[in-house]
Design an enzyme around this catalytic site. Structure first.
Site, short mmCIF file in Angstrom:
data_model
loop_
_atom_site.label_atom_id
_atom_site.label_comp_id
_atom_site.label_asym_id
_atom_site.label_seq_id
_atom_site.Cartn_x
_atom_site.Cartn_y
_atom_site.Cartn_z
N ASP A 164 61.42 91.61 181.50
CA ASP A 164 60.72 90.76 182.45
C ASP A 164 59.92 89.68 181.73
O ASP A 164 59.12 89.98 180.85
CB ASP A 164 59.76 91.60 183.31
CG ASP A 164 59.07 90.78 184.38
OD1 ASP A 164 59.60 90.71 185.50
OD2 ASP A 164 58.00 90.20 184.09
N TYR B 31 54.94 82.22 180.38
CA TYR B 31 54.50 83.19 179.36
C TYR B 31 54.72 82.62 177.96
O TYR B 31 55.58 83.08 177.20
CB TYR B 31 55.29 84.49 179.49
CG TYR B 31 55.01 85.31 180.73
CD1 TYR B 31 53.95 85.02 181.58
CD2 TYR B 31 55.83 86.38 181.06
CE1 TYR B 31 53.71 85.78 182.71
CE2 TYR B 31 55.59 87.15 182.19
CZ TYR B 31 54.55 86.84 183.02
OH TYR B 31 54.32 87.60 184.14
N HIS C 125 56.97 83.33 191.47
CA HIS C 125 55.85 83.99 190.79
C HIS C 125 54.61 84.05 191.68
O HIS C 125 53.90 85.06 191.69
CB HIS C 125 55.56 83.24 189.49
CG HIS C 125 54.92 84.08 188.45
ND1 HIS C 125 54.81 83.68 187.13
CD2 HIS C 125 54.33 85.29 188.49
CE1 HIS C 125 54.20 84.62 186.43
NE2 HIS C 125 53.89 85.59 187.23
N SER D 12 56.71 87.63 194.27
CA SER D 12 55.59 88.26 193.59
C SER D 12 54.29 87.91 194.31
O SER D 12 54.10 86.76 194.71
CB SER D 12 55.53 87.79 192.13
OG SER D 12 54.46 88.43 191.44
N GLU D 13 53.43 88.91 194.47
CA GLU D 13 52.12 88.72 195.10
C GLU D 13 52.22 88.07 196.48
O GLU D 13 51.39 87.25 196.87
CB GLU D 13 51.19 87.92 194.20
CG GLU D 13 50.59 88.71 193.06
CD GLU D 13 49.63 89.80 193.52
OE1 GLU D 13 49.15 89.76 194.67
OE2 GLU D 13 49.37 90.71 192.71
N ILE E 185 56.19 98.75 168.91
CA ILE E 185 57.24 99.74 169.15
C ILE E 185 56.66 101.14 169.37
O ILE E 185 57.19 101.93 170.15
CB ILE E 185 58.28 99.74 168.01
CG1 ILE E 185 59.55 100.49 168.45
CG2 ILE E 185 57.70 100.30 166.72
CD1 ILE E 185 60.26 99.89 169.63
N GLU F 25 57.42 103.43 172.63
CA GLU F 25 57.90 104.80 172.60
C GLU F 25 56.96 105.73 173.37
O GLU F 25 57.41 106.64 174.07
CB GLU F 25 58.06 105.26 171.15
CG GLU F 25 59.21 104.55 170.43
CD GLU F 25 59.24 104.84 168.95
OE1 GLU F 25 58.19 105.25 168.39
OE2 GLU F 25 60.31 104.65 168.33
N GLU F 26 55.66 105.48 173.23
CA GLU F 26 54.69 106.26 174.01
C GLU F 26 54.92 106.07 175.50
O GLU F 26 54.98 107.04 176.27
CB GLU F 26 53.27 105.79 173.65
CG GLU F 26 52.17 106.45 174.47
CD GLU F 26 50.81 105.84 174.19
OE1 GLU F 26 49.87 106.13 174.97
OE2 GLU F 26 50.67 105.07 173.22
N ASN F 27 55.10 104.82 175.93
CA ASN F 27 55.33 104.55 177.35
C ASN F 27 56.60 105.22 177.85
O ASN F 27 56.63 105.78 178.96
CB ASN F 27 55.43 103.04 177.58
CG ASN F 27 54.11 102.32 177.34
OD1 ASN F 27 53.05 102.94 177.29
ND2 ASN F 27 54.18 101.02 177.17
#
Length: 343
Positions: free
Chosen positions: A58, A63, A132, A162-163, A294, A298-300
């Protein structure tokens, strides 16, 4: 690429593509939380994310250099394009600093913006194209007509908002099916559930998926923000967030500490528990936590393999009560935006 991993997937709404339950937000990779890393490091991160099965990417035209970076990725790795569901957005025009921005959801700006995005990405089409923000001036039907023309031309595959308000979603969907709505949703922000917004209710009625941005409360639920100094780096816009204001942050850290204690009791990190809670809200909820690290990724991803009971979910709702400060989007004036009726 060898040794690719597969993540749990679901259809994105009633008519959308099959994507991983957890997407990858790429705003932070482009310097929105501070100065960006170099291209080599960021392209290495994208490679590792791809190899770990993260194929729902995304971004947005505002951005930083995110679309340019992704364009470099696909130029170097064209064989991966077929595997990645890529979303980008138009409608926000950045000014000098945040929140120095304006919103333009006119058909003319939509048609101009997609050409610029495709040029930066080096692609003939994107999978999902979001409005957006709604400018609250252009009838949503007019914006949707432009989006449909892009789909007919093969430049986009699916349409997202979005929103938006529940009414704007319903009116948009009457022009052409909307695949997904991207909106803030987390343990700290449950506004889409309220009877005042009815956005989650209407989305489910129409078969529209919810793509949850800021699922970790702009990093607060990850546990790595403990003071305003942690969001004071040059270019880190999070210092303007109401729940990180000086008068709110200590109360909110107290709420976070309660959630963190619950996470430890389950041998999870706060981020994993917060994401697991969102995933437990339904198969139509797709969080897109952003990271350029990274290890955080991986935690997510570990949240995908956590099962929460109804009691766990209920307890977390109670633990997360008492957040002070409200949403930045409300402060900006573009939360759950309505548009004028079509004359």
């Amino acid at each position: 690429m060898d040794d690719l991993e597969t993540l749990p997937t679901r259809p994105l709404g009633r008519q959308g593509p099959v994507v991983p339950r957890l997407g990858l937000g790429l705003m932070g990779a482009s310097g929105m939380y501070g100065s960006p890393a170099g291209d080599e490091e960021r392209l290495c991160f994208l490679r590792k994310a791809y190899e770990r099965g993260e194929r729902f990417w995304d971004t947005a035209d505002e951005y930083g250099d995110s679309e340019d970076l992704i364009g470099k990725w696909f130029a170097a790795n064209p064989e991966t394009r077929k595997d990645i569901t890529l979303a980008t957005k138009f409608g926000i025009k950045m000014g000098a600093g945040v929140p120095g921005f304006s919103v333009d959801s006119t058909p003319e700006y939509c048609l101009q913006s997609i050409e610029k995005s495709l040029a930066r990405l080096g692609l003939p089409f994107v999978d999902i194209y979001y409005v957006h923000r709604l400018d609250k001036v252009t009838p949503i039907e007019k914006t949707m007509e432009a989006m449909v023309s892009l789909k007919t031309a093969g430049k986009i595959r699916y349409i997202g908002l979005s929103e938006c308000s529940a009414d704007s979603l319903r009116r948009a969907h009457a022009v052409h099916p909307v695949t997904c709505v991207q909106v803030e949703y987390s343990l700290f922000c449950k506004d889409i559930e309220t009877p005042q917004t009815r956005l989650l209710e209407v989305a489910r009625e129409l078969g529209v998926a919810i793509v949850a941005y800021s699922p970790l409360g702009n990093g607060l639920l990850s546990g790595n923000i403990r003071s305003r100094e942690d969001v004071s780096k040059p270019g880190d816009f999070r210092g303007i967030l109401p729940w990180l204001d000086e008068e709110n942050i200590q109360q909110n850290l107290g709420v976070l500490d309660r959630i963190s204690a619950s996470a430890r009791s389950m041998s999870l990190t706060p981020a994993q528990l917060a994401l697991a809670w969102l995933l437990a809200q339904g198969d139509d909820i797709f969080p897109i936590p952003g990271t350029s690290n990274i290890h955080r990724l991986e935690e997510n991803l570990g949240s995908l393999f956590v099962s929460l009971s109804r009691d766990n979910e209920s307890v977390l709702r109670k633990l997360s009560a008492g957040i002070a400060g409200g949403r930045f989007q409300v402060k900006s004036g573009y939360a759950f935006a309505d548009t004028p009726k079509l004359e």
